[in-house]
Structures are given as C-alpha cells and as structure tokens.
Design a protein around this motif. Sequence first.
Motif, PDB file in Angstrom:
ATOM      1  N   THR A 116      -2.777   0.251  10.569  1.00 33.51           N
ATOM      2  CA  THR A 116      -3.899  -0.468   9.971  1.00 33.51           C
ATOM      3  C   THR A 116      -4.986   0.522   9.597  1.00 33.51           C
ATOM      4  O   THR A 116      -4.983   1.685  10.037  1.00 33.51           O
ATOM      5  CB  THR A 116      -4.475  -1.499  10.950  1.00 33.51           C
ATOM      6  OG1 THR A 116      -5.040  -0.796  12.074  1.00 33.51           O
ATOM      7  CG2 THR A 116      -3.396  -2.455  11.433  1.00 33.51           C
ATOM      8  N   TYR A 117      -5.930   0.062   8.808  1.00 37.38           N
ATOM      9  CA  TYR A 117      -7.055   0.921   8.426  1.00 37.38           C
ATOM     10  C   TYR A 117      -7.834   1.351   9.667  1.00 37.38           C
ATOM     11  O   TYR A 117      -8.229   2.523   9.780  1.00 37.38           O
ATOM     12  CB  TYR A 117      -7.971   0.167   7.460  1.00 37.38           C
ATOM     13  CG  TYR A 117      -9.205   0.938   7.061  1.00 37.38           C
ATOM     14  CD1 TYR A 117      -9.115   2.066   6.252  1.00 37.38           C
ATOM     15  CD2 TYR A 117     -10.466   0.542   7.503  1.00 37.38           C
ATOM     16  CE1 TYR A 117     -10.241   2.794   5.888  1.00 37.38           C
ATOM     17  CE2 TYR A 117     -11.599   1.257   7.144  1.00 37.38           C
ATOM     18  CZ  TYR A 117     -11.488   2.375   6.339  1.00 37.38           C
ATOM     19  OH  TYR A 117     -12.612   3.079   5.984  1.00 37.38           O
TER      20      TYR A 117
ATOM     21  N   PHE B  42       0.850  -1.197   0.000  1.00 37.26           N
ATOM     22  CA  PHE B  42       0.000   0.000   0.000  1.00 37.26           C
ATOM     23  C   PHE B  42       0.882   1.242   0.000  1.00 37.26           C
ATOM     24  O   PHE B  42       2.039   1.198   0.421  1.00 37.26           O
ATOM     25  CB  PHE B  42      -0.969  -0.012   1.183  1.00 37.26           C
ATOM     26  CG  PHE B  42      -0.316  -0.012   2.533  1.00 37.26           C
ATOM     27  CD1 PHE B  42       0.131   1.175   3.120  1.00 37.26           C
ATOM     28  CD2 PHE B  42      -0.159  -1.195   3.250  1.00 37.26           C
ATOM     29  CE1 PHE B  42       0.721   1.185   4.361  1.00 37.26           C
ATOM     30  CE2 PHE B  42       0.434  -1.194   4.513  1.00 37.26           C
ATOM     31  CZ  PHE B  42       0.873  -0.002   5.066  1.00 37.26           C
ATOM     32  N   THR B  43       0.341   2.341  -0.485  1.00 38.63           N
ATOM     33  CA  THR B  43       1.139   3.561  -0.656  1.00 38.63           C
ATOM     34  C   THR B  43       0.960   4.482   0.542  1.00 38.63           C
ATOM     35  O   THR B  43      -0.108   5.044   0.750  1.00 38.63           O
ATOM     36  CB  THR B  43       0.740   4.296  -1.947  1.00 38.63           C
ATOM     37  OG1 THR B  43      -0.678   4.536  -1.945  1.00 38.63           O
ATOM     38  CG2 THR B  43       1.102   3.462  -3.164  1.00 38.63           C
TER      39      THR B  43
ATOM     40  N   TRP C 135      -5.194   3.452  -8.117  1.00 42.29           N
ATOM     41  CA  TRP C 135      -4.389   3.475  -6.904  1.00 42.29           C
ATOM     42  C   TRP C 135      -5.262   3.357  -5.659  1.00 42.29           C
ATOM     43  O   TRP C 135      -4.831   2.770  -4.654  1.00 42.29           O
ATOM     44  CB  TRP C 135      -3.539   4.741  -6.862  1.00 42.29           C
ATOM     45  CG  TRP C 135      -2.438   4.651  -7.859  1.00 42.29           C
ATOM     46  CD1 TRP C 135      -2.405   5.221  -9.106  1.00 42.29           C
ATOM     47  CD2 TRP C 135      -1.236   3.893  -7.736  1.00 42.29           C
ATOM     48  NE1 TRP C 135      -1.250   4.872  -9.754  1.00 42.29           N
ATOM     49  CE2 TRP C 135      -0.513   4.060  -8.938  1.00 42.29           C
ATOM     50  CE3 TRP C 135      -0.701   3.102  -6.723  1.00 42.29           C
ATOM     51  CZ2 TRP C 135       0.721   3.445  -9.143  1.00 42.29           C
ATOM     52  CZ3 TRP C 135       0.527   2.493  -6.926  1.00 42.29           C
ATOM     53  CH2 TRP C 135       1.218   2.671  -8.123  1.00 42.29           C
ATOM     54  N   CYS C 136      -6.461   3.887  -5.720  1.00 41.45           N
ATOM     55  CA  CYS C 136      -7.404   3.673  -4.617  1.00 41.45           C
ATOM     56  C   CYS C 136      -7.754   2.190  -4.517  1.00 41.45           C
ATOM     57  O   CYS C 136      -7.821   1.625  -3.413  1.00 41.45           O
ATOM     58  CB  CYS C 136      -8.665   4.502  -4.836  1.00 41.45           C
ATOM     59  SG  CYS C 136      -8.411   6.290  -4.761  1.00 41.45           S
ATOM     60  N   MET C 137      -7.952   1.555  -5.656  1.00 39.38           N
ATOM     61  CA  MET C 137      -8.238   0.117  -5.673  1.00 39.38           C
ATOM     62  C   MET C 137      -7.028  -0.681  -5.172  1.00 39.38           C
ATOM     63  O   MET C 137      -7.189  -1.693  -4.474  1.00 39.38           O
ATOM     64  CB  MET C 137      -8.615  -0.310  -7.087  1.00 39.38           C
ATOM     65  CG  MET C 137      -9.902   0.311  -7.600  1.00 39.38           C
ATOM     66  SD  MET C 137     -10.220  -0.061  -9.348  1.00 39.38           S
ATOM     67  CE  MET C 137     -10.422  -1.845  -9.271  1.00 39.38           C
ATOM     68  N   HIS C 138      -5.848  -0.205  -5.534  1.00 39.19           N
ATOM     69  CA  HIS C 138      -4.611  -0.852  -5.085  1.00 39.19           C
ATOM     70  C   HIS C 138      -4.553  -0.894  -3.558  1.00 39.19           C
ATOM     71  O   HIS C 138      -4.243  -1.936  -2.963  1.00 39.19           O
ATOM     72  CB  HIS C 138      -3.420  -0.087  -5.659  1.00 39.19           C
ATOM     73  CG  HIS C 138      -2.085  -0.527  -5.146  1.00 39.19           C
ATOM     74  ND1 HIS C 138      -1.337  -1.518  -5.755  1.00 39.19           N
ATOM     75  CD2 HIS C 138      -1.343  -0.110  -4.087  1.00 39.19           C
ATOM     76  CE1 HIS C 138      -0.206  -1.700  -5.099  1.00 39.19           C
ATOM     77  NE2 HIS C 138      -0.183  -0.853  -4.081  1.00 39.19           N
ATOM     78  N   ASN C 139      -4.852   0.238  -2.914  1.00 45.77           N
ATOM     79  CA  ASN C 139      -4.813   0.293  -1.460  1.00 45.77           C
ATOM     80  C   ASN C 139      -5.987  -0.443  -0.826  1.00 45.77           C
ATOM     81  O   ASN C 139      -5.852  -1.051   0.237  1.00 45.77           O
ATOM     82  CB  ASN C 139      -4.769   1.756  -0.989  1.00 45.77           C
ATOM     83  CG  ASN C 139      -3.437   2.419  -1.281  1.00 45.77           C
ATOM     84  OD1 ASN C 139      -2.391   1.802  -1.150  1.00 45.77           O
ATOM     85  ND2 ASN C 139      -3.475   3.678  -1.702  1.00 45.77           N
ATOM     86  N   GLN C 140      -7.153  -0.377  -1.471  1.00 46.29           N
ATOM     87  CA  GLN C 140      -8.313  -1.106  -0.969  1.00 46.29           C
ATOM     88  C   GLN C 140      -8.036  -2.613  -0.940  1.00 46.29           C
ATOM     89  O   GLN C 140      -8.410  -3.313   0.004  1.00 46.29           O
ATOM     90  CB  GLN C 140      -9.520  -0.804  -1.861  1.00 46.29           C
ATOM     91  CG  GLN C 140     -10.768  -1.631  -1.580  1.00 46.29           C
ATOM     92  CD  GLN C 140     -11.399  -1.308  -0.244  1.00 46.29           C
ATOM     93  OE1 GLN C 140     -11.159  -0.239   0.318  1.00 46.29           O
ATOM     94  NE2 GLN C 140     -12.196  -2.221   0.280  1.00 46.29           N
ATOM     95  N   ALA C 141      -7.371  -3.097  -1.959  1.00 43.57           N
ATOM     96  CA  ALA C 141      -7.055  -4.530  -2.029  1.00 43.57           C
ATOM     97  C   ALA C 141      -6.078  -4.955  -0.948  1.00 43.57           C
ATOM     98  O   ALA C 141      -5.947  -6.161  -0.664  1.00 43.57           O
ATOM     99  CB  ALA C 141      -6.482  -4.867  -3.404  1.00 43.57           C
ATOM    100  N   ARG C 142      -5.400  -3.988  -0.323  1.00 47.10           N
ATOM    101  CA  ARG C 142      -4.446  -4.291   0.740  1.00 47.10           C
ATOM    102  C   ARG C 142      -4.983  -3.870   2.105  1.00 47.10           C
ATOM    103  O   ARG C 142      -4.231  -3.552   3.024  1.00 47.10           O
ATOM    104  CB  ARG C 142      -3.102  -3.606   0.429  1.00 47.10           C
ATOM    105  CG  ARG C 142      -2.368  -4.309  -0.720  1.00 47.10           C
ATOM    106  CD  ARG C 142      -1.417  -3.401  -1.444  1.00 47.10           C
ATOM    107  NE  ARG C 142      -0.754  -4.136  -2.535  1.00 47.10           N
ATOM    108  CZ  ARG C 142      -1.315  -4.391  -3.724  1.00 47.10           C
ATOM    109  NH1 ARG C 142      -2.555  -3.969  -3.967  1.00 47.10           N
ATOM    110  NH2 ARG C 142      -0.663  -5.060  -4.653  1.00 47.10           N
ATOM    111  N   ALA C 143      -6.319  -3.850   2.184  1.00 48.38           N
ATOM    112  CA  ALA C 143      -7.034  -3.605   3.446  1.00 48.38           C
ATOM    113  C   ALA C 143      -6.751  -2.230   4.042  1.00 48.38           C
ATOM    114  O   ALA C 143      -6.736  -2.062   5.261  1.00 48.38           O
ATOM    115  CB  ALA C 143      -6.684  -4.702   4.460  1.00 48.38           C
TER     116      ALA C 143
END
Length: 449
Positions: A280-281, A51-52, A214-222
């Motif tokens: 964490t989120y 995640f970024t 990139w939002c999807m990229h981070n979403q996929a990494r919780a």
Amino acid sequence: MMKKSVILITLCGIVLRFVVSFGILGSCPLVGDGPTYSQQAQQLVDGTLGFTYFPPGTAICLAPFYALFGVSGTVDHLFGVVVSSCLLASIVWLCIVVFGWDKRTVVGTCLAALIPHDIMEATQVSSLPLVAFFLTMATCLAVNVWKQWSWTLWLFCSAFLAAAVITRPASVSIVVVLAAVGLLMVFRKRMPLTRYIAAAAATAIVVAVTVVPWCMHNQARAQGWTIATNTEWNFFLANNPLTPDYKTGHFGQRGIPELDSATQAYLLRFVPSGDPSNCTYAERVTMKDEAVRYILAEPLRTLYRVSNRARSYWGVDYNMTRMVQDDYSLPTASVLTIMLSEAGMVFLLLVLAISAPFLIRRPIGEFGVFFSLIVVAGMLPYLAAFAQPRFHTPAIPLVLVPAAAALTFMVDQPRFAWHTLRSRPLWWALMAALIALQLELTYHHVVLK
C-alpha cells in the motif's frame, strides 16, 4: 569503402542476434524482471493494468508486439532482437557522429556487433538495453545539436530522453547534464539565452507529457504521485541494518521466503503480505522513512556502502551467462568460455577506454567531458540503492567510443602504443585499480555468493 564496411558489419551483428535468439538459445524463457514486464504489457493490451510496480516504458514498447503477434516466447525473442539491434545501430551512429566514416568507426562497429552480453540479451525482455538505446540516441542527437542547432533534432532528443525516463526513472539525471551543457553553450555564445529557455521549456513539456499521465494513473489507484511503486522497496532493501555492505542488492534478487529467518522477520514488519509488488502507499512511505532514518543514524556505514556500490557498478557483468547456465542446467565448467567472453569484453572496453587519453590527446574530440558527465550522471542514482554491474549497460556505448579510438591507435602503432602506456605510472595504477575492483567483485559474488 569505410561506409560499406560499417554497414556490412552492422548487418552481420543483427544476423548474429537473430541466430542466437531464434536458434542457439531459441528455448530460453524470460528471466529476471522479464516476466513482470511481459505481464504489464499483456495488461496494457487487454486494458487491465493496475498501478505500475515497474516503470511502464518497457511494457509500453512491448505491448504493440503482443497486440500484433500475440503473446509467446517467439514474440519475446523478436522484441529482444529488435531492441538489441536498435542498440547496435545507435552505437554505430554514435561512432559516426564522433569520428565520421573512418577506421575508428569500423573498429567501434566491430566491437559493438560482438558484445556477448548484448547478443545473449536478444533473448530477453529487459529495460536496460532499451534505455541504453534511448540514451545513446539522445546523446547522438545532442552532439549534432552541439555542432549545429536544430529544433527538429532537439525535439527528437527530448523525446528519447522522455522515453528513457519512463523506462528507467534514474535516467532523469541525464536531463540535468544536458541542461548544464546548454548553459555552457549560452556562456560560450553558441546559443542565445532565449533559445536555451525555449529549448528547456520544450524538453520539460515533452518529459511531462510522457511521465505525468503515469503518475496520475498511479495516483488514481491510491499509490501516490509516482511512475513506479517499487522505488521505496528498492531504497529500503539497500538501506537497512541487515543489508549486506557490499552486495546491497542481495535482498532485491531474492524473494522474501528465500532469505534467512531473521531477515524475513524484519522485512515482514514492513511488508506484512510478503509481496512487495502489492504494498500500500502507507507501507511504501513507512519503508522510505525507515531507510532515511537508518541513513541519518549510520552516515559512515552508508558512505561505505555507497563506495562499494560505485566499485561494483564497474564490475564485469556475466549475468546473461548465468541465465544460460540456469536455463539449461549446465555445470559452470561448460559455460566458462561464454562467461569469460561476456565478462572479458566489458573488461577489454574498460581497459581501452582508460588507455585512450594516454595514447591520444583528445580521443573523442571535444566531447570527452560531455560523455564523462553522462556516464557519471547515469551512475549516481544507483549509488543510493543497487549498483550491480549489469546497471552500467547504458554507459557501455559511451565507453566503447574512446575504446574504439584506442584500439585503432594500438593496431596502427602497436610498439609505440605499448611503449607509451608502459612508461606511464598512472596508467599502471589505473590498471591495478581496475583489476583489484574485479577481484573484489569476484570474491563477493562468487566466493561468498
């Protein structure tokens, strides 16, 4: 003759950046956020990016350099020179777009070529000069579109806006300004409503195609639907009971172990690992909620902090001089000249820009309000968290244009210019306010540290 002068000065400015980056400051390492951007770029190249934590725009631009030339300090400096040179060229183009090929453009080119901060930052990997380049290009294209509509220019403008947003998400405020200017064009019958809607849709698509993956990229990494995971941390650091009222970015410039014990204990309640880049989120949501709770509970103190951020934002910047001092372990006295030149150039540009409307009725023609809106919009997001002087870097090109007009007038008519300025009480009041602002910044950053 003017065109040749502008081209020659621009080339000299680029050569100067090469000489400083590869010669005088050739051994300077990456500082500040540079190492993190470098790590992101390396992970992009080798396919291991998680995640970024920082917005990915800078790393995306740096990654091709690493892929082609490998990872080294020399490549970092090359990237810095390219970005700084592109920023210089974009400022020159902005002057040409506004003034044409006349004396004011020559003066503006000289100013842009000699900005000490930009010259020294050619040794660094930084998001600020990069986003300044993107936004200056978008402004140039928007001005040309205002003069005469072109779908090609507008799509390029949208692309630069998207690049700015993915590099520093605060740039989305500029998109709002352009949307408002587009409505003005519709109101003035300079653009049909159907074209405005189509142009707005095109920009939305370009920005979405750039940002959403990139939002999807981070979403996929919780990590939720976000471009970067440092947003909540920055917001929380600047809006809690222990945040310094003036230097609201103080905690963000230091690691948790560098802070006093009471502050460490408070922050570790929200970041148990002690590493904000690995939150964490759920921890990020808790930090955001705590900051919002504090703002609602202390509205007056929050407004006071916002006013402090607004003043600090327009303080003179000597961050790159400090970098040189720290890297070479130099005493303050030995870098005082560099520090004064870096801070002095910003102060000079602000003085000239403020003086411009007192000397010239419309110093940058019909674009004065447009430029002012972009400058203000670029500042607003930083009022919520950190608003250190270095964050005004993207605004400097827009400040430089009226400054060039004022300096040209002063050179051509020095006595008349001085007589005009000294007879205006408002000008003296603004100069006093500008000086007071700088003295306040000096007190908090130098005396109190």
